[in-house]
Design a protein around this motif. Sequence first.
Motif, mmCIF file in Angstrom:
data_model
loop_
_atom_site.group_PDB
_atom_site.id
_atom_site.type_symbol
_atom_site.label_atom_id
_atom_site.label_comp_id
_atom_site.label_asym_id
_atom_site.label_seq_id
_atom_site.Cartn_x
_atom_site.Cartn_y
_atom_site.Cartn_z
ATOM 1 N N ILE A 1 0.417 -1.042 -0.008
ATOM 2 C CA ILE A 1 0.283 -0.361 -0.135
ATOM 3 C C ILE A 1 0.837 1.523 -0.456
ATOM 4 N N LYS A 2 1.891 1.429 0.782
ATOM 5 C CA LYS A 2 2.685 2.921 1.173
ATOM 6 C C LYS A 2 3.370 2.648 -0.334
ATOM 7 N N LYS A 3 3.818 1.598 -1.714
ATOM 8 C CA LYS A 3 4.574 1.358 -2.920
ATOM 9 C C LYS A 3 3.740 2.237 -3.924
ATOM 10 N N GLN A 4 1.809 1.289 -3.212
ATOM 11 C CA GLN A 4 1.176 2.044 -4.071
ATOM 12 C C GLN A 4 0.882 3.915 -3.685
ATOM 13 N N GLU A 5 1.512 4.160 -2.906
ATOM 14 C CA GLU A 5 1.185 5.772 -2.534
ATOM 15 C C GLU A 5 2.233 6.447 -3.170
ATOM 16 N N PHE A 6 3.427 5.852 -2.788
ATOM 17 C CA PHE A 6 4.588 6.722 -3.479
ATOM 18 C C PHE A 6 4.124 6.331 -4.909
ATOM 19 N N GLU B 1 1.706 6.272 -7.269
ATOM 20 C CA GLU B 1 0.647 7.679 -7.483
ATOM 21 C C GLU B 1 0.538 9.084 -7.045
ATOM 22 N N ARG B 2 2.237 8.842 -6.258
ATOM 23 C CA ARG B 2 2.858 10.641 -6.513
ATOM 24 C C ARG B 2 3.761 10.903 -7.217
#
Length: 220
Positions: free
Chosen positions: A34-39, A41-42
């Motif tokens: 999930i943290k990788k997804q957020e990264f 997306e940014r």
Amino acid sequence: MSFLGKLFGGKKEEKGPTTHEAIQKLRETEELLIKKQEFLERKIEVEIQTARKNGTKNKRAAIAALKRKKRYEKQLTQIDGTLTQIEAQREALEGANTNAQVLNTMKEAANAMKLAHKDIDVDKVHDIMDDIAEQHDISREITDAISNNVAFSNDIDEDELERELEELEQEELDKEMIGINVPSDSLPEVPSTEPVPEKSKQSKSDEDDKDFALLKSWAT
């Protein structure tokens, strides 16, 4: 493991993780993805801004930014698929863990019941219940025998009681009839003293005159 393997220090069998440990590992992996997804997306948002900024000024830089955006989107799609698989595996493992706990609890309860019934014979239970029912019957018979009045006979004549009741009712009726007041103007009043005869009154007056004359003669 064979005997020779144990003797010469063969490779030991590795013990697998427990259900709780496996679930915890899957949750940690989910959080990481999930943290990788957020990264990503940014990063995608940054490349979009770069492409817009260089669209008219530097076409080559804008196209390079869009290519990087495509790679990030591809990685994001792969992570989405991986997360879906991990979530499904974690949910299945949690369900299996719940089922295992339920089964263990039921097994322990069954063992406890078996231990509780270990020294109980079903036939003896039936015999005990029969004895209890028999003792209840005996207790009722004793109670009935004690409550039965054996000192006095119960041969009372019901007809005699009916006649006695009628006599009592008649007595009450007679008392009510006697207590009815008779109107005072219907009958003359009875004098409370006896009338004095006229002759007796005249005789008494003559006797008084004689006594007076006698006293007068003594005085002269």
